[in-house]
Design a protein around this motif. Structure first.
Motif, PDB file in Angstrom:
ATOM      1  N   LEU A 198       0.813  -1.212   0.000  1.00 41.79           N
ATOM      2  CA  LEU A 198       0.000   0.000   0.000  1.00 41.79           C
ATOM      3  C   LEU A 198       0.846   1.261   0.000  1.00 41.79           C
ATOM      4  N   LEU A 199       0.368   2.267  -0.704  1.00 35.51           N
ATOM      5  CA  LEU A 199       0.936   3.606  -0.650  1.00 35.51           C
ATOM      6  C   LEU A 199      -0.002   4.431   0.216  1.00 35.51           C
ATOM      7  N   ARG A 217       3.614  11.024   7.871  1.00 36.78           N
ATOM      8  CA  ARG A 217       5.053  11.266   8.012  1.00 36.78           C
ATOM      9  C   ARG A 217       5.606  10.796   9.352  1.00 36.78           C
ATOM     10  N   SER A 218       4.779  10.201  10.164  1.00 38.40           N
ATOM     11  CA  SER A 218       5.242   9.644  11.430  1.00 38.40           C
ATOM     12  C   SER A 218       4.654   8.246  11.566  1.00 38.40           C
ATOM     13  N   LEU A 219       5.249   7.449  12.426  1.00 37.06           N
ATOM     14  CA  LEU A 219       4.731   6.100  12.628  1.00 37.06           C
ATOM     15  C   LEU A 219       3.343   6.130  13.262  1.00 37.06           C
ATOM     16  N   LYS A 220       3.083   7.144  14.080  1.00 36.67           N
ATOM     17  CA  LYS A 220       1.762   7.291  14.686  1.00 36.67           C
ATOM     18  C   LYS A 220       0.708   7.566  13.614  1.00 36.67           C
ATOM     19  N   ALA A 221       1.026   8.443  12.667  1.00 39.70           N
ATOM     20  CA  ALA A 221       0.094   8.733  11.570  1.00 39.70           C
ATOM     21  C   ALA A 221      -0.092   7.506  10.687  1.00 39.70           C
ATOM     22  N   LYS A 222       0.986   6.773  10.458  1.00 39.21           N
ATOM     23  CA  LYS A 222       0.911   5.550   9.650  1.00 39.21           C
ATOM     24  C   LYS A 222      -0.036   4.550  10.304  1.00 39.21           C
ATOM     25  N   ARG A 223       0.103   4.376  11.615  1.00 42.69           N
ATOM     26  CA  ARG A 223      -0.775   3.448  12.341  1.00 42.69           C
ATOM     27  C   ARG A 223      -2.234   3.848  12.223  1.00 42.69           C
ATOM     28  N   SER A 224      -2.501   5.145  12.140  1.00 37.02           N
ATOM     29  CA  SER A 224      -3.890   5.599  12.041  1.00 37.02           C
ATOM     30  C   SER A 224      -4.543   5.155  10.729  1.00 37.02           C
ATOM     31  N   TYR A 225      -3.749   4.853   9.714  1.00 42.31           N
ATOM     32  CA  TYR A 225      -4.279   4.309   8.462  1.00 42.31           C
ATOM     33  C   TYR A 225      -4.295   2.784   8.472  1.00 42.31           C
ATOM     34  N   VAL A 226      -3.265   2.169   9.023  1.00 40.13           N
ATOM     35  CA  VAL A 226      -3.110   0.721   8.946  1.00 40.13           C
ATOM     36  C   VAL A 226      -4.058  -0.007   9.900  1.00 40.13           C
ATOM     37  N   ARG A 227      -4.193   0.458  11.119  1.00 43.87           N
ATOM     38  CA  ARG A 227      -5.022  -0.249  12.114  1.00 43.87           C
ATOM     39  C   ARG A 227      -6.478  -0.457  11.673  1.00 43.87           C
ATOM     40  N   PRO A 228      -7.150   0.568  11.151  1.00 41.82           N
ATOM     41  CA  PRO A 228      -8.534   0.327  10.720  1.00 41.82           C
ATOM     42  C   PRO A 228      -8.643  -0.677   9.577  1.00 41.82           C
ATOM     43  N   GLU A 280       0.230  -6.092   9.797  1.00 45.87           N
ATOM     44  CA  GLU A 280       1.221  -5.342   9.038  1.00 45.87           C
ATOM     45  C   GLU A 280       2.532  -6.107   9.150  1.00 45.87           C
ATOM     46  N   VAL A 281       3.128  -6.447   8.016  1.00 51.86           N
ATOM     47  CA  VAL A 281       4.300  -7.334   8.039  1.00 51.86           C
ATOM     48  C   VAL A 281       5.534  -6.751   7.374  1.00 51.86           C
ATOM     49  N   GLY A 282       5.394  -5.687   6.628  1.00 49.99           N
ATOM     50  CA  GLY A 282       6.549  -5.157   5.909  1.00 49.99           C
ATOM     51  C   GLY A 282       6.516  -3.647   5.839  1.00 49.99           C
ATOM     52  N   ALA A 283       7.639  -3.077   5.426  1.00 56.75           N
ATOM     53  CA  ALA A 283       7.798  -1.624   5.316  1.00 56.75           C
ATOM     54  C   ALA A 283       7.484  -0.953   6.645  1.00 56.75           C
ATOM     55  N   LEU A 284       7.884  -1.599   7.731  1.00 59.37           N
ATOM     56  CA  LEU A 284       7.522  -1.119   9.064  1.00 59.37           C
ATOM     57  C   LEU A 284       8.133   0.237   9.392  1.00 59.37           C
ATOM     58  N   ASP A 285       9.294   0.527   8.858  1.00 59.80           N
ATOM     59  CA  ASP A 285       9.957   1.794   9.160  1.00 59.80           C
ATOM     60  C   ASP A 285       9.735   2.861   8.093  1.00 59.80           C
ATOM     61  N   LEU A 286       9.035   2.525   7.035  1.00 60.38           N
ATOM     62  CA  LEU A 286       8.750   3.502   5.979  1.00 60.38           C
ATOM     63  C   LEU A 286       7.422   4.191   6.276  1.00 60.38           C
ATOM     64  N   HIS A 287       7.429   5.491   6.305  1.00 57.99           N
ATOM     65  CA  HIS A 287       6.234   6.228   6.703  1.00 57.99           C
ATOM     66  C   HIS A 287       5.144   6.232   5.632  1.00 57.99           C
ATOM     67  N   GLY A 288       5.491   6.234   4.381  1.00 61.76           N
ATOM     68  CA  GLY A 288       4.497   6.344   3.325  1.00 61.76           C
ATOM     69  C   GLY A 288       4.073   5.033   2.705  1.00 61.76           C
TER      70      GLY A 288
END
Length: 97
Positions: free
Chosen positions: A10-11, A17-28, A42-50
């Motif tokens: 996913l893009l 731009r932060s892991l917290k913001a990323k989680r707000s998209y991935v968790r739902p 979530e299994v990959g690109a764990l450190d990539l924000h986008g």
């Protein structure tokens, strides 16, 4: 017995731009996928924000059921307007593999 897996690449939007913001998209998305009675994480690109990689796995007695559930998971992710589905990799394993 058949097992099926799918890996969704996913893009995420530019504001993740932060892991917290990323989680707000991935968790739902992960929570919505689990409604199909699959294992999802979530299994990959764990450190990539986008970017995010989400995997789904399930076990079923019929290969058609595996395909139907993975199709539904793909439609769910592709229908999310906040993310762009870049690729999907699927695998089906049967008792003879």
């Amino acid at each position: 017995m058949y097992t099926g897996t799918a890996l969704f690449d996913l893009l995420l939007p530019g504001d993740s731009r932060s892991l917290k913001a990323k989680r707000s998209y991935v968790r739902p998305i992960v929570a919505a996928l689990r409604k199909f009675e699959v294992s999802a994480a979530e299994v990959g690109a764990l450190d990539l924000h986008g970017r995010a990689q989400i995997a789904v796995a399930l076990v079923a007695s019929e290969p058609e059921h595996v395909g139907t559930v993975l199709d539904a998971c793909e439609r769910l992710i592709a229908g999310r307007p906040e993310v762009e589905l870049l690729s999907v990799r699927r695998r089906l394993h049967g008792a003879d593999d």
